[in-house]
Design a protein around this motif. Structure first.
Motif, PDB file in Angstrom:
ATOM      1  N   LEU A 214     -15.937   4.604  -5.677  1.00  0.00           N
ATOM      2  CA  LEU A 214     -16.974   3.820  -5.069  1.00  0.00           C
ATOM      3  C   LEU A 214     -17.695   2.070  -6.044  1.00  0.00           C
ATOM      4  CD1 LEU A 214     -18.486   7.029  -2.537  1.00  0.00           C
ATOM      5  CD2 LEU A 214     -16.736   5.010  -1.941  1.00  0.00           C
ATOM      6  N   SER A 215     -18.562   3.185  -7.089  1.00  0.00           N
ATOM      7  CA  SER A 215     -19.481   1.549  -7.673  1.00  0.00           C
ATOM      8  C   SER A 215     -18.269   0.971  -8.788  1.00  0.00           C
ATOM      9  CB  SER A 215     -20.272   2.545  -8.388  1.00  0.00           C
ATOM     10  OG  SER A 215     -19.442   3.254  -9.719  1.00  0.00           O
ATOM     11  N   ASP A 216     -16.746   1.330  -8.833  1.00  0.00           N
ATOM     12  CA  ASP A 216     -15.811   0.133  -9.437  1.00  0.00           C
ATOM     13  C   ASP A 216     -16.336   0.543 -11.132  1.00  0.00           C
ATOM     14  OD1 ASP A 216     -14.359  -0.709  -7.106  1.00  0.00           O
ATOM     15  OD2 ASP A 216     -15.486  -2.129  -6.812  1.00  0.00           O
ATOM     16  N   ALA A 217     -16.244   1.602 -11.681  1.00  0.00           N
ATOM     17  CA  ALA A 217     -17.120   2.276 -12.149  1.00  0.00           C
ATOM     18  C   ALA A 217     -16.288   2.741 -13.924  1.00  0.00           C
ATOM     19  CB  ALA A 217     -18.266   3.119 -12.576  1.00  0.00           C
ATOM     20  N   SER A 218     -14.293   2.488 -13.337  1.00  0.00           N
ATOM     21  CA  SER A 218     -13.639   3.488 -14.018  1.00  0.00           C
ATOM     22  C   SER A 218     -13.333   2.627 -15.642  1.00  0.00           C
ATOM     23  CB  SER A 218     -12.532   2.794 -13.534  1.00  0.00           C
ATOM     24  OG  SER A 218     -12.503   3.684 -11.886  1.00  0.00           O
ATOM     25  N   LYS A 219     -14.299   1.121 -15.939  1.00  0.00           N
ATOM     26  CA  LYS A 219     -13.876   1.002 -17.260  1.00  0.00           C
ATOM     27  C   LYS A 219     -14.722   1.128 -17.952  1.00  0.00           C
ATOM     28  CE  LYS A 219     -14.048  -3.729 -19.474  1.00  0.00           C
ATOM     29  NZ  LYS A 219     -14.051  -5.450 -19.237  1.00  0.00           N
ATOM     30  N   GLU A 220     -16.209   1.230 -17.554  1.00  0.00           N
ATOM     31  CA  GLU A 220     -17.003   1.663 -18.294  1.00  0.00           C
ATOM     32  C   GLU A 220     -17.337   3.598 -18.428  1.00  0.00           C
ATOM     33  OE1 GLU A 220     -18.355  -1.863 -16.080  1.00  0.00           O
ATOM     34  OE2 GLU A 220     -17.261   0.021 -15.567  1.00  0.00           O
ATOM     35  N   VAL A 315     -30.672  10.917 -13.431  1.00  0.00           N
ATOM     36  CA  VAL A 315     -30.661   9.421 -13.392  1.00  0.00           C
ATOM     37  C   VAL A 315     -29.615   8.782 -12.100  1.00  0.00           C
ATOM     38  CG1 VAL A 315     -29.496   7.218 -14.500  1.00  0.00           C
ATOM     39  CG2 VAL A 315     -29.800   9.561 -15.857  1.00  0.00           C
ATOM     40  N   VAL A 316     -31.072   7.613 -11.481  1.00  0.00           N
ATOM     41  CA  VAL A 316     -30.501   7.130  -9.732  1.00  0.00           C
ATOM     42  C   VAL A 316     -30.228   5.887 -10.050  1.00  0.00           C
ATOM     43  CG1 VAL A 316     -31.169   6.519  -7.851  1.00  0.00           C
ATOM     44  CG2 VAL A 316     -31.888   9.040  -8.688  1.00  0.00           C
ATOM     45  N   GLY A 317     -28.701   5.822  -9.779  1.00  0.00           N
ATOM     46  CA  GLY A 317     -28.726   4.276  -9.944  1.00  0.00           C
ATOM     47  C   GLY A 317     -27.191   4.094  -9.277  1.00  0.00           C
ATOM     48  N   ASP A 318     -26.389   3.017  -9.933  1.00  0.00           N
ATOM     49  CA  ASP A 318     -25.269   2.314  -9.647  1.00  0.00           C
ATOM     50  C   ASP A 318     -24.579   3.184 -11.219  1.00  0.00           C
ATOM     51  OD1 ASP A 318     -22.862   1.132  -7.912  1.00  0.00           O
ATOM     52  OD2 ASP A 318     -22.918   0.585 -10.025  1.00  0.00           O
ATOM     53  N   ILE A 319     -23.815   4.097 -10.502  1.00  0.00           N
ATOM     54  CA  ILE A 319     -22.632   4.434 -11.346  1.00  0.00           C
ATOM     55  C   ILE A 319     -22.772   3.308 -12.337  1.00  0.00           C
ATOM     56  CG2 ILE A 319     -20.446   5.988 -12.337  1.00  0.00           C
ATOM     57  CD1 ILE A 319     -22.878   7.736 -10.750  1.00  0.00           C
ATOM     58  N   ARG A 320     -21.456   2.408 -12.535  1.00  0.00           N
ATOM     59  CA  ARG A 320     -21.752   1.562 -13.184  1.00  0.00           C
ATOM     60  C   ARG A 320     -22.413   0.925 -13.699  1.00  0.00           C
ATOM     61  NH1 ARG A 320     -18.132  -3.864 -10.922  1.00  0.00           N
ATOM     62  NH2 ARG A 320     -19.458  -4.050 -10.283  1.00  0.00           N
ATOM     63  N   GLU A 321     -23.566   1.232 -13.305  1.00  0.00           N
ATOM     64  CA  GLU A 321     -25.103   0.408 -13.733  1.00  0.00           C
ATOM     65  C   GLU A 321     -25.489   1.262 -14.866  1.00  0.00           C
ATOM     66  OE1 GLU A 321     -29.320  -1.601 -13.522  1.00  0.00           O
ATOM     67  OE2 GLU A 321     -28.155  -1.305 -11.739  1.00  0.00           O
ATOM     68  N   VAL A 322     -25.564   2.793 -14.586  1.00  0.00           N
ATOM     69  CA  VAL A 322     -25.375   3.937 -15.479  1.00  0.00           C
ATOM     70  C   VAL A 322     -24.662   3.263 -16.390  1.00  0.00           C
ATOM     71  CG1 VAL A 322     -25.856   5.944 -15.667  1.00  0.00           C
ATOM     72  CG2 VAL A 322     -27.349   5.518 -13.542  1.00  0.00           C
TER      73      VAL A 322
END
Length: 559
Positions: A214-220, A315-322
């Protein structure tokens, strides 16, 4: 500029970039459909066979594209028929906007014809909902609905509009949607604690859920895995966030997870949970889940912390940002001996199935081979869903669409239509059991009507397979109300609705049928005849720890 409520609605949808709407008309929503007719070159309307199919269509569109899906329904039974689809989206955090119309404002609360308090009905299964009684509030409400659906943890929003509001006029001024404001900054203290736990651990395991998609965090995520040097497991909703072909990937976790993942998570000393909510189907006995590990959870929703499983830190936050922040600060870790142990498990406990007959796992692997792993796979719910999760190796996010939280039989066919409209470049395959297919098979007519070339594969064992599996293992083989041994012919049904129908009873017949389906460019239904007693392995018995996972060989050996 003075516009009617219906005109304002359509203009606001155009503001939001909506190009496709799924729905079914009726008296209360006629003004909206009349206006939609005038904009058919800008917004495509998919007339489904049932409103539930419209809600699932919007859901599938949203999951496949990352955009907000939209569905329409009229008042009363039209609106209530959306409820299961809205609940499905709510449980899986999918952004949809459901727009219903109601009786006129003066008739509300009087048990008028086809009146229902749909805002009250859907309050527990939406992020927010509205009933708009003043046309002057309509444009702002629609804009807010799209923001709410997308912002933070996504989810469905419902807007109910009385019929006279769709006819009344108000001033409309076009607005360009503003970028979503960032959420609160990630806590430095929480990041520091997370880094400390990662750097001190010896046996880390990474568990990935739907939040990473959902957070488009695949690359990270891939970068993070390499830095931590840990094996990776996922939930049903997390599939494709981390490539299923990567050597560090060990398969799904939980009730029908691999032995490798279940044993590994039970033995690790740090479980890093990324965008997952500790579903009971993942944890098994929650008191015994990852009992040797500290648990570090990353999630956008603080309500998920300590909800189902007590954690060490979060850690609370958007997964991509975290993950991005952690990747900047984390030095490369090394866990050679631990990785070797997990890889030994992976070699010792591969997924397997009977090799010579047509089975669900064979069907899924053959779909994988023929599509070269590039299909967008949708499922219903049950044994076939687990086989699709186990035996197709998802390498990209938004390529596995399934009802994870609510477990909605009948979800997949409508969702596959939405997915294909959103991603026309993809081969879209809906995998169903025969019980699920019966729920919403009328949407094959929708696929034909709108020339949406999905491939519908029915794993037909003439029973409610997953329920029968439980009856076989835990209920003394008392098959109460799970046998579907009747004269229904899915091939003839497909042909009657204008699709291509093909039956397959052997591996060779399925290979040929699916190869043909890929060439036709039309809706195709493939009826795959498999044994009624095929089971999903491995399995964790209800109430047991995931470390007590067993398979067919264990059962034969009396373990």
């Amino acid at each position: 500029m003075q516009l009617t409520g219906s005109e304002i609605l359509i203009e606001c949808l155009k503001e939001q970039g909506v190009d496709t709407v799924f729905g079914y008309p009726g008296g209360a929503i006629l003004n909206v459909y009349d206006e939609l007719y005038k904009h058919s070159d800008e917004i495509t309307h998919i007339l489904t066979s049932h409103e539930q199919g419209a809600a699932h269509g919007a859901d599938g569109y949203a999951r496949a594209t990352g955009k907000v899906g939209v569905c329409f329904a009229t008042s009363g039974p039209g609106a209530t028929n959306l409820v299961t689809g809205i609940a499905t989206a709510y449980m899986d955090s999918i952004p949809i906007v459901a727009i219903t119309c109601n009786v006129g404002v003066s008739l509300l609360g009087k048990d008028s014809f086809q009146e229902i308090d749909i805002a009250g009905v859907t309050m527990p299964i939406t992020k927010h909902n509205y009933i708009v009684k003043d046309v002057n509030d309509l444009a702002d409400t629609i804009r807010k609905a799209f923001i709410i659906a997308k912002k933070g943890r996504p989810g469905p929003v419902l807007i109910d509009i009385p019929k006279d509001v769709t006819a009344n006029k108000a001033e409309y001024q076009k607005e360009t949607p503003k970028p979503l404001k960032a959420l609160n900054q990630v806590s430095e203290a929480e990041l520091a604690t997370a880094l400390k736990l990662i750097e001190e651990c010896k046996k880390p395991y990474i568990f990935v859920g739907g939040g990473a998609i959902l957070s488009d965090a695949s690359k990270e995520l891939v970068t993070f895995v390499r830095k931590v040097d840990a094996p990776v497991t996922d939930s049903l909703m997390g599939k494709g966030a981390f490539p299923g072909t990567d050597p560090l990937y060990t398969g799904m976790l939980g009730m029908h997870g691999t032995k490798t993942s279940n044993y590994g998570v039970s033995e690790c000393d740090l479980l890093i949970v990324i965008g997952a909510r500790f579903s009971d189907r993942v944890t098994g006995n929650a008191k015994k889940f990852a009992s040797n590990a500290k648990i570090l959870q990353f999630d956008i929703d603080p309500a998920e912390m300590d909800k189902n499983v007590l954690i060490t830190a979060g850690v609370v936050g958007d997964i991509r940002e975290v993950l991005g922040l952690l990747n900047e600060r984390l030095s490369k870790q090394e866990h050679k001996e631990w990785i070797e142990k997990i890889m030994e498990y992976k070699g010792r406990f591969p997924l397997a199935y009977h090799p010579d007959v047509l089975t669900g796992p064979y069907v899924v692997e053959e779909i994988y081979r023929q599509t070269k792993g590039e299909a967008l796979v949708v499922t219903e719910v049950g044994q076939h869903q687990m086989w699709a999760a186990q035996f197709y190796r998802y390498t990209k996010p938004r390529t596995f669409l399934t009802s994870g939280g609510l477990g909605t039989m009948g979800y997949g066919l409508g969702a596959s239509l939405g997915a294909k409209k959103g991603r026309p470049d993809k081969i879209v395959v809906n995998i169903a059991g025969d019980g699920c297919f019966r729920m919403n098979m009328n949407e094959i007519a929708t696929a034909v009507r709108h020339n949406i070339p999905i491939i519908q594969v029915v794993i037909n064992n003439h029973v409610l397979g997953m329920v029968r599996q439980w009856q076989n293992l835990f209920y003394g083989q008392r098959y109460s109300a799970t046998v579907l041994n009747d004269a229904v012919d899915f091939v003839k049904l497909a042909e009657a609705m204008g699709a291509v129908g093909i039956r397959a009873a052997t591996q060779e017949e399925f290979r040929e049928a699916f190869a043909k389906a890929l060439t036709l460019g039309r809706p195709v239904v493939i009826d795959c005849q498999i044994d009624s007693d095929d089971k999903v392995w491995p399995m964790v018995a209800p109430g047991k720890a995931i470390s007590e996972v067993f398979d067919e060989k264990d059962l034969e050996q009396g373990k």
